[in-house]
Design an enzyme around this catalytic site. Structure first.
Site, PDB file in Angstrom:
ATOM      1  N   ASP A  51       0.869  -1.388   0.199  1.00 47.93           N
ATOM      2  CA  ASP A  51      -0.207   0.009   0.402  1.00 47.93           C
ATOM      3  C   ASP A  51       0.532   1.472  -0.206  1.00 47.93           C
ATOM      4  O   ASP A  51       2.450   1.185   0.971  1.00 47.93           O
ATOM      5  CB  ASP A  51      -1.063  -0.208   1.304  1.00 47.93           C
ATOM      6  CG  ASP A  51      -1.807   1.270   1.629  1.00 47.93           C
ATOM      7  OD1 ASP A  51      -1.858   1.824   0.492  1.00 47.93           O
ATOM      8  OD2 ASP A  51      -1.041   2.162   2.251  1.00 47.93           O
ATOM      9  N   ASP A 111      -1.261  -0.734   6.521  1.00 47.32           N
ATOM     10  CA  ASP A 111      -1.868  -0.253   7.772  1.00 47.32           C
ATOM     11  C   ASP A 111      -3.341   0.416   7.612  1.00 47.32           C
ATOM     12  O   ASP A 111      -2.773   0.851   8.946  1.00 47.32           O
ATOM     13  CB  ASP A 111      -0.471   0.961   7.942  1.00 47.32           C
ATOM     14  CG  ASP A 111      -0.770   2.603   6.835  1.00 47.32           C
ATOM     15  OD1 ASP A 111      -1.527   1.842   5.815  1.00 47.32           O
ATOM     16  OD2 ASP A 111      -1.175   3.455   7.685  1.00 47.32           O
ATOM     17  N   ASP A 148      -6.761  -1.480   4.032  1.00 46.83           N
ATOM     18  CA  ASP A 148      -6.218  -2.614   3.695  1.00 46.83           C
ATOM     19  C   ASP A 148      -6.843  -4.312   4.119  1.00 46.83           C
ATOM     20  O   ASP A 148      -5.649  -5.234   3.647  1.00 46.83           O
ATOM     21  CB  ASP A 148      -4.212  -2.075   4.336  1.00 46.83           C
ATOM     22  CG  ASP A 148      -4.042  -1.177   3.306  1.00 46.83           C
ATOM     23  OD1 ASP A 148      -4.393  -1.214   1.758  1.00 46.83           O
ATOM     24  OD2 ASP A 148      -3.869  -0.127   3.807  1.00 46.83           O
TER      25      ASP A 148
END
Length: 704
Positions: A393, A591, A595
């Site tokens: 990410d 995080d 996600d």
């Protein structure tokens, strides 16, 4: 009571309460087999040490009488070893010394065998009990029914007792070694303070840490450990958080800052309000994660379980065939053939096979905890070695997750004046871009005045008056709507936007004074992490909901070629599935809450420790330090640990299979025969070698 899948035996769980609500659930292997037992290590070690000492003390005279003295006697011509009284000493003295070893010290083998029979799953205790009982039983018959055995009468009391002594000695050495394997977890447990200073009704009280309640106000003086997690309400200090983050530099704390239990207050006095206590503290959660991982079973262990379940019956069959062949076909004496049976049973005992995987997992997860890598289960540790693609990410994982000033470009003003007027206009603003400008001005020690007028223009910027000057700060549309020409700033704005940065134009009294660029900047070690992964042959993908231009700009800085941009939260799982469908083994690193589904879908979910609780719950590996390089370290640790497991299994199978033909007498025509006592020594050595090899993982250092 639960049945252990390796041994098929009942496992007794005796959770030892440790410092209040935190309970120790570290497992320890049974002293004689691979059975996992939940016992306090000091209790198990003390009991095992006692039993080993008894067995050795009683077996040593037996070995001397039955083996050492006759060998010396033959070499030195001692005639008494052939006399009847010496034979009686060997037989009846052997019975007196071997019987307590067989049925008192060795009772654990019979108990384990009975559990195995009840659960219909043969284990290592079956082999040990069967082999030593055959030796003791035959010898007892020889001793008390002498009419059936003409002199010289052969007995194996020394074999039955000394084999038990050797197995216990090997197990004791294993326990000592495994004690070192659990060092990391015990060190974490020892960090928890035992008492806390709580302010109640205006009075400071020293109470056990278990009695601290949420919303209690606590006092921590310099040099003391912080008892629980909380938020500072008064005071300023620096706190050593290295036990959580691995970072040696103390962190500044003031009112509103979070503090964590077991960290060390270095300088000033702090008062903080308890937010998390007992099992909810960061330290307790770390301990629980490590405990759970050390108790879990890796996928490779399931294969070992099935092999071990089939191995024991196969060994018994082999030993019986060897006995019958030598006794009936080769015409060897019953006692001689029985020694073959015992040797095969003992040498094949696959204790090393049972601990090959758990020993490495225990050390590997403990070493991970030392390095800030919290591995929730052995399955994740094993799967990480197979990763072929790592998907990152962007925001908060590869980047810092908050905007920062990247460029200050003066046009008609100096750089400090550009910052002074821009920060003055944004002072007091709650907009992230404005906060970034004010924060940057502070780091450059620029004096900033408060605006006397202020107006936020939605979607464009702000209008303000600072130090008597009319200020406009915002995007191109704001400046153009005011009729102010961009002039030479045009090229700078276009260049910054192409780099994926937000360009904010400053106009002072109707003229462009400069341009400030704000962007979510790359973390310090992100590029090093990406480079290390590519050197390991792993593909790197960036997955983000941000626009294509910004994502490409960040990716180019990091050397990432594959970018999946403008992906909605619900689409992240689909992107992971597409990679998996293409044959990739995917690790997802994230995080945020959005996600979490992708972390769960991936083969290995890696959650950044500074992220949300939801992300950390979904991830299989949690990185305590907010450092992308730890993704590399976790994969390297996985590869090293699985390598140790494979080495352990090789040596375990080697010992358990290579010596079976020797014990069965296949090489007897060449003068090579394995005595049961030496078979027991070899079997014990195999278990010790497996644990020792696993301990080499303590030398692990990430190669970054």
């Amino acid at each position: 009571m639960a049945v252990d899948p390796v041994c098929g035996m009942y496992v007794n769980e005796a959770n030892a309460e440790l410092k209040g609500e935190v309970r120790s659930r570290m497992y320890y292997f049974c002293s004689t087999t691979c059975q996992l037992t939940f016992l306090r290590p000091e209790e198990e070690l003390k009991k095992l040490k006692r039993d080993t000492a008894i067995a050795l003390v009683l077996s040593a005279p037996l070995v001397a009488i039955a083996m050492v003295i006759p060998l010396l006697g033959g070499a030195l011509g001692w005639s008494f070893v052939m006399e009847e009284w010496y034979e009686n000493l060997m037989i009846y003295g052997g019975f007196l010394l071997a019987t307590p070893v067989q049925f008192a010290v060795g009772w654990r083998f019979y108990r384990g065998t009975w559990d195995s029979i009840r659960n219909r799953m043969a284990n290592m205790d079956v082999l040990i009990a069967l082999g030593t009982s055959a030796a003791w039983g035959y010898s007892a018959v020889v001793a008390f029914l002498p009419s059936f055995f003409p002199p010289p009468r052969a007995v194996y009391f020394e074999a039955s007792s000394f084999i038990i002594a050797l197995i216990l000695l090997g197990s004791y050495m294993q326990e000592l070694a495994k004690g070192r394997a659990g060092d990391a977890l015990r060190k974490l447990m020892d960090l928890q303070p035992r008492t806390a200073t709580v302010v109640r009704e205006g009075v400071e009280e020293h109470v056990p840490v278990e009695q601290v309640r949420i919303d209690d106000v606590l006092v921590v003086r310099p040099g003391e450990r912080i008892p629980v997690d909380g938020v500072v309400v008064e005071g300023a200090s620096t706190v050593d958080e290295s036990m959580l983050t691995g970072e040696s530099i103390p962190v500044d704390k003031a009112s509103g800052a979070e503090v964590f239990g077991a960290t060390i207050n270095k300088a000033g006095l702090l008062r903080f309000r308890a937010a998390k206590v007992g099992q909810d503290t960061a330290l307790a959660q770390i301990i629980k994660l490590v405990e759970d991982a050390q108790q879990s079973r890796a996928p490779i262990q399931r294969l070992v379980d099935r092999v071990a379940a089939m191995f024991v019956p196969a060994v018994v069959a082999t030993a019986l065939v060897a006995f019958l062949a030598w006794y009936f076909l080769a015409g060897k004496p019953f006692s001689w053939s029985l020694s073959i049976f015992i040797a095969v049973i003992i040498i094949a005992c696959p204790c090393a096979l049972g601990i090959a995987t758990p020993a490495a997992i225990m050390v590997g997860t403990g070493k991970g905890a030392e390095n800030g890598l919290l591995i929730k289960a052995a399955e994740h540790l094993e799967n990480a070695r197979r990763v072929t693609t790592v998907v990152f990410d962007k925001t908060g994982t590869l980047t810092k997750g908050k905007p920062s000033v990247t460029d200050v470009i003066p046009v008609s003003l100096s750089e400090s004046d550009v910052l002074r007027f821009a920060a003055g206009a944004e002072r007091g603003s709650e907009h992230p871009l404005g906060e970034a400008i004010v924060r940057h001005a502070g780091t450059r020690n620029v004096a900033v005045s408060s605006p006397t007028e202020f107006e936020a223009i939605s979607g464009q910027g702000v209008r303000a008056r600072v130090d008597g000057h009319a200020i406009l700060l915002g995007n191109r549309r704001l400046i153009e709507s005011a009729g102010i020409p961009l002039g030479s700033a045009e090229a700078a704005v276009t260049r910054l936007q192409e780099q994926g940065r937000t360009a904010m134009i400053l106009a002072v009294d109707g003229a462009v004074g400069g341009v400030i660029a704000v962007a979510d900047t790359v973390k310090e070690h992100s590029k090093a992490a990406v480079s290390a992964l590519r050197r390991m042959g792993i593909d790197v993908v960036m997955l983000t909901g941000d626009n294509e231009r910004t994502a490409r700009a960040i990716a180019s800085q990091l050397g990432i070629e594959t970018v999946l941009a403008e992906v909605l939260p619900g689409q992240k799982v689909e992107k992971i599935k597409e990679l998996q469908a293409a044959g990739e083994v995917v690790a997802m690193v994230g995080d945020g809450v959005n996600d979490a589904p992708a972390l769960a879908q991936s083969d290995v979910g890696i959650a950044i420790g500074s992220g949300t609780d939801v992300a950390m719950e979904a991830g299989g590996i949690v990185l305590v330090k907010d450092d992308p390089r730890d993704v590399v370290a976790s994969i390297q640790l996985s590869r090293r640990t699985v390598g140790k497991i494979r080495q352990n299994l090789f040596w375990a199978f080697f010992y358990n299979t290579a010596f079976i033909p020797v014990a069965a007498g296949v090489f007897f025509p060449l003068g090579i025969l394995l005595h049961p006592v030496f078979a027991g020594a070899a079997m014990g050595f195999s278990s010790v070698s497996v644990v020792t090899n696993s301990l080499l993982l303590k030398r692990f250092r990430p190669n970054l």
